[in-house]
Design a protein around this motif. Structure first.
Motif, PDB file in Angstrom:
ATOM      1  N   ASP A 174     -25.300 -13.222  -6.934  1.00  0.00           N
ATOM      2  CA  ASP A 174     -24.002 -13.589  -7.514  1.00  0.00           C
ATOM      3  C   ASP A 174     -23.036 -12.407  -7.482  1.00  0.00           C
ATOM      4  OD1 ASP A 174     -24.907 -16.156  -7.986  1.00  0.00           O
ATOM      5  OD2 ASP A 174     -25.161 -15.877 -10.149  1.00  0.00           O
ATOM      6  N   ALA A 175     -23.517 -11.221  -7.838  1.00  0.00           N
ATOM      7  CA  ALA A 175     -22.665 -10.023  -7.819  1.00  0.00           C
ATOM      8  C   ALA A 175     -22.222  -9.706  -6.393  1.00  0.00           C
ATOM      9  CB  ALA A 175     -23.409  -8.837  -8.432  1.00  0.00           C
ATOM     10  N   LEU A 176     -23.128  -9.855  -5.439  1.00  0.00           N
ATOM     11  CA  LEU A 176     -22.793  -9.606  -4.037  1.00  0.00           C
ATOM     12  C   LEU A 176     -21.750 -10.604  -3.550  1.00  0.00           C
ATOM     13  CD1 LEU A 176     -23.377  -7.971  -1.491  1.00  0.00           C
ATOM     14  CD2 LEU A 176     -25.239  -9.560  -0.994  1.00  0.00           C
ATOM     15  N   HIS A 177     -21.892 -11.872  -3.946  1.00  0.00           N
ATOM     16  CA  HIS A 177     -20.917 -12.874  -3.501  1.00  0.00           C
ATOM     17  C   HIS A 177     -19.552 -12.648  -4.154  1.00  0.00           C
ATOM     18  CE1 HIS A 177     -20.121 -16.292  -1.036  1.00  0.00           C
ATOM     19  NE2 HIS A 177     -19.514 -16.888  -2.038  1.00  0.00           N
ATOM     20  N   ARG A 178     -19.512 -12.210  -5.401  1.00  0.00           N
ATOM     21  CA  ARG A 178     -18.222 -11.868  -6.025  1.00  0.00           C
ATOM     22  C   ARG A 178     -17.553 -10.717  -5.265  1.00  0.00           C
ATOM     23  NH1 ARG A 178     -21.229 -12.899 -10.611  1.00  0.00           N
ATOM     24  NH2 ARG A 178     -21.565 -10.662 -10.981  1.00  0.00           N
ATOM     25  N   ALA A 179     -18.344  -9.763  -4.771  1.00  0.00           N
ATOM     26  CA  ALA A 179     -17.782  -8.677  -3.962  1.00  0.00           C
ATOM     27  C   ALA A 179     -17.193  -9.226  -2.661  1.00  0.00           C
ATOM     28  CB  ALA A 179     -18.850  -7.620  -3.674  1.00  0.00           C
ATOM     29  N   LYS A 180     -17.849 -10.214  -2.062  1.00  0.00           N
ATOM     30  CA  LYS A 180     -17.322 -10.844  -0.851  1.00  0.00           C
ATOM     31  C   LYS A 180     -15.996 -11.534  -1.155  1.00  0.00           C
ATOM     32  CE  LYS A 180     -21.868 -11.631   1.231  1.00  0.00           C
ATOM     33  NZ  LYS A 180     -22.852 -12.638   1.675  1.00  0.00           N
ATOM     34  N   ILE A 181     -15.905 -12.167  -2.310  1.00  0.00           N
ATOM     35  CA  ILE A 181     -14.652 -12.825  -2.710  1.00  0.00           C
ATOM     36  C   ILE A 181     -13.549 -11.787  -2.896  1.00  0.00           C
ATOM     37  CG2 ILE A 181     -13.537 -14.131  -4.581  1.00  0.00           C
ATOM     38  CD1 ILE A 181     -16.270 -15.639  -4.873  1.00  0.00           C
ATOM     39  N   ARG A 182     -13.866 -10.659  -3.521  1.00  0.00           N
ATOM     40  CA  ARG A 182     -12.857  -9.593  -3.704  1.00  0.00           C
ATOM     41  C   ARG A 182     -12.378  -9.057  -2.360  1.00  0.00           C
ATOM     42  NH1 ARG A 182     -16.535  -8.033  -7.575  1.00  0.00           N
ATOM     43  NH2 ARG A 182     -17.185  -6.202  -6.390  1.00  0.00           N
ATOM     44  N   LEU A 183     -13.276  -8.937  -1.396  1.00  0.00           N
ATOM     45  CA  LEU A 183     -12.944  -8.436  -0.074  1.00  0.00           C
ATOM     46  C   LEU A 183     -12.062  -9.412   0.698  1.00  0.00           C
ATOM     47  CD1 LEU A 183     -13.461  -6.355   2.226  1.00  0.00           C
ATOM     48  CD2 LEU A 183     -15.464  -7.725   2.826  1.00  0.00           C
ATOM     49  N   ALA A 184     -12.269 -10.696   0.487  1.00  0.00           N
ATOM     50  CA  ALA A 184     -11.607 -11.743   1.274  1.00  0.00           C
ATOM     51  C   ALA A 184     -10.129 -11.896   0.926  1.00  0.00           C
ATOM     52  CB  ALA A 184     -12.322 -13.074   1.057  1.00  0.00           C
ATOM     53  N   ASP A 185      -9.412 -12.468   1.884  1.00  0.00           N
ATOM     54  CA  ASP A 185      -8.007 -12.821   1.676  1.00  0.00           C
ATOM     55  C   ASP A 185      -7.881 -14.224   1.094  1.00  0.00           C
ATOM     56  OD1 ASP A 185      -6.829 -10.417   2.891  1.00  0.00           O
ATOM     57  OD2 ASP A 185      -7.757 -11.185   4.730  1.00  0.00           O
ATOM     58  N   GLU A 186      -8.886 -15.055   1.318  1.00  0.00           N
ATOM     59  CA  GLU A 186      -8.902 -16.412   0.780  1.00  0.00           C
ATOM     60  C   GLU A 186     -10.334 -16.916   0.713  1.00  0.00           C
ATOM     61  OE1 GLU A 186      -7.510 -19.851   3.008  1.00  0.00           O
ATOM     62  OE2 GLU A 186      -7.722 -18.722   4.868  1.00  0.00           O
ATOM     63  N   ALA A 206     -17.632 -21.391 -10.914  1.00  0.00           N
ATOM     64  CA  ALA A 206     -17.375 -20.030 -11.398  1.00  0.00           C
ATOM     65  C   ALA A 206     -16.759 -19.175 -10.285  1.00  0.00           C
ATOM     66  CB  ALA A 206     -18.664 -19.395 -11.908  1.00  0.00           C
ATOM     67  N   GLU A 207     -17.207 -19.366  -9.044  1.00  0.00           N
ATOM     68  CA  GLU A 207     -16.635 -18.613  -7.924  1.00  0.00           C
ATOM     69  C   GLU A 207     -15.177 -19.012  -7.690  1.00  0.00           C
ATOM     70  OE1 GLU A 207     -20.886 -18.187  -5.567  1.00  0.00           O
ATOM     71  OE2 GLU A 207     -19.409 -19.662  -4.850  1.00  0.00           O
ATOM     72  N   ILE A 208     -14.874 -20.288  -7.793  1.00  0.00           N
ATOM     73  CA  ILE A 208     -13.492 -20.764  -7.637  1.00  0.00           C
ATOM     74  C   ILE A 208     -12.613 -20.155  -8.732  1.00  0.00           C
ATOM     75  CG2 ILE A 208     -11.994 -22.804  -7.774  1.00  0.00           C
ATOM     76  CD1 ILE A 208     -14.460 -24.392  -6.607  1.00  0.00           C
ATOM     77  N   PHE A 209     -13.080 -20.210  -9.956  1.00  0.00           N
ATOM     78  CA  PHE A 209     -12.332 -19.637 -11.075  1.00  0.00           C
ATOM     79  C   PHE A 209     -12.109 -18.144 -10.849  1.00  0.00           C
ATOM     80  CE2 PHE A 209     -12.155 -17.467 -15.180  1.00  0.00           C
ATOM     81  CZ  PHE A 209     -11.070 -18.107 -15.754  1.00  0.00           C
ATOM     82  N   TYR A 210     -13.157 -17.442 -10.416  1.00  0.00           N
ATOM     83  CA  TYR A 210     -13.053 -16.004 -10.162  1.00  0.00           C
ATOM     84  C   TYR A 210     -12.017 -15.725  -9.072  1.00  0.00           C
ATOM     85  CZ  TYR A 210     -14.446 -11.206  -9.130  1.00  0.00           C
ATOM     86  OH  TYR A 210     -14.442  -9.842  -8.917  1.00  0.00           O
ATOM     87  N   ALA A 211     -12.092 -16.448  -7.963  1.00  0.00           N
ATOM     88  CA  ALA A 211     -11.143 -16.244  -6.861  1.00  0.00           C
ATOM     89  C   ALA A 211      -9.706 -16.483  -7.325  1.00  0.00           C
ATOM     90  CB  ALA A 211     -11.482 -17.169  -5.694  1.00  0.00           C
ATOM     91  N   PRO A 264      -6.626  -0.765  -7.019  1.00  0.00           N
ATOM     92  CA  PRO A 264      -7.634  -0.833  -5.949  1.00  0.00           C
ATOM     93  C   PRO A 264      -7.385  -2.002  -4.996  1.00  0.00           C
ATOM     94  CG  PRO A 264      -8.697  -0.381  -8.046  1.00  0.00           C
ATOM     95  CD  PRO A 264      -7.245  -0.678  -8.341  1.00  0.00           C
ATOM     96  N   GLU A 265      -6.931  -3.140  -5.535  1.00  0.00           N
ATOM     97  CA  GLU A 265      -6.642  -4.303  -4.683  1.00  0.00           C
ATOM     98  C   GLU A 265      -5.507  -3.997  -3.707  1.00  0.00           C
ATOM     99  OE1 GLU A 265      -6.884  -4.402  -8.043  1.00  0.00           O
ATOM    100  OE2 GLU A 265      -8.676  -5.605  -8.341  1.00  0.00           O
ATOM    101  N   GLU A 266      -4.476  -3.304  -4.196  1.00  0.00           N
ATOM    102  CA  GLU A 266      -3.355  -2.931  -3.324  1.00  0.00           C
ATOM    103  C   GLU A 266      -3.809  -1.921  -2.277  1.00  0.00           C
ATOM    104  OE1 GLU A 266       0.372  -3.461  -6.445  1.00  0.00           O
ATOM    105  OE2 GLU A 266      -0.768  -1.586  -6.461  1.00  0.00           O
ATOM    106  N   SER A 294      -8.603 -16.277 -10.354  1.00  0.00           N
ATOM    107  CA  SER A 294      -8.208 -15.245 -11.320  1.00  0.00           C
ATOM    108  C   SER A 294      -7.734 -13.980 -10.600  1.00  0.00           C
ATOM    109  CB  SER A 294      -9.364 -14.913 -12.271  1.00  0.00           C
ATOM    110  OG  SER A 294     -10.340 -14.093 -11.647  1.00  0.00           O
ATOM    111  N   LEU A 295      -8.187 -13.799  -9.366  1.00  0.00           N
ATOM    112  CA  LEU A 295      -7.766 -12.658  -8.555  1.00  0.00           C
ATOM    113  C   LEU A 295      -6.524 -12.976  -7.723  1.00  0.00           C
ATOM    114  CD1 LEU A 295     -11.273 -11.534  -7.218  1.00  0.00           C
ATOM    115  CD2 LEU A 295      -9.946 -10.492  -9.075  1.00  0.00           C
TER     116      LEU A 295
END
Length: 123
Positions: free
Chosen positions: A72-84, A98-103, A9-11, A105-106
Motif C-alpha cells: 500500500d505504501a509503495l502504491h501511494r508512492a506511485k500515485i505521488r509520482l504520477a501525473d494522473e 482509499a487510493e482514489i481519495f488519496y489521489a 516537493p511536489e513542485e 487529495s493530491l
C-alpha cells in the motif's frame, strides 16, 4: 529584503520531470482481480506515449496479508509520482476507494475505465 519562495516537493518533482522531458505518467489502480484488464490498460497507455506504473502482481491471501502495508505504501508512492490515475474495472473496493481519495487529495486527475464505478458519482 525578500526571500525567494521555496518550492514544495511536489513542485520540485514536477519541475524535474519537465526538465528531464519525461512523458506523462499514469498510475493504474484497481482490484487485483482486474489484473488482466490492468495489463490491457498498460498496453493502451504505453501505446499513447505514457509511462505506466501499476500493481506488479496479485498475491495469495497469506502473502498479501503479510505484505499489504508495504505494498500500500509503495502504491501511494506511485500515485505521488504520477501525473494522473486510471482506475480499472467496474468494482471499487475499500483499498481502491482509499487510493482514489488519496489521489484526489493530491489534486491528481482520476480517470475510470468504467465511470459508473467512481465513488464520487462520476465527479
Amino acid at each position: 529584503m525578500s526571500y525567494p519562495q521555496q518550492r514544495t516537493p511536489e513542485e520540485q518533482l514536477a519541475a524535474a520531470k519537465q526538465l528531464l522531458g519525461l512523458p506523462h505518467i499514469v498510475a493504474i489502480c484497481g482490484s487485483t482481480r482486474f489484473m488482466a484488464e490492468m495489463n490491457e490498460a498498460d498496453v493502451r497507455e504505453t501505446e499513447a506515449g505514457r509511462i505506466v506504473v501499476k500493481p506488479s502482481c496479485g498475491l495469495g491471501s497469506a502473502e498479501a496479508a503479510a505484505l499489504k502495508p508495504r505494498l500500500d505504501a509503495l502504491h501511494r508512492a506511485k500515485i505521488r509520482l504520477a501525473d494522473e490515475v486510471l482506475v480499472v474495472g467496474d468494482y471499487v473496493g475499500d483499498s481502491t476507494r482509499a487510493e482514489i481519495f488519496y489521489a484526489r487529495s493530491l489534486g491528481k486527475p482520476v480517470r475510470f475505465t468504467h465511470p459508473e464505478a467512481d465513488p464520487a458519482g462520476g465527479a
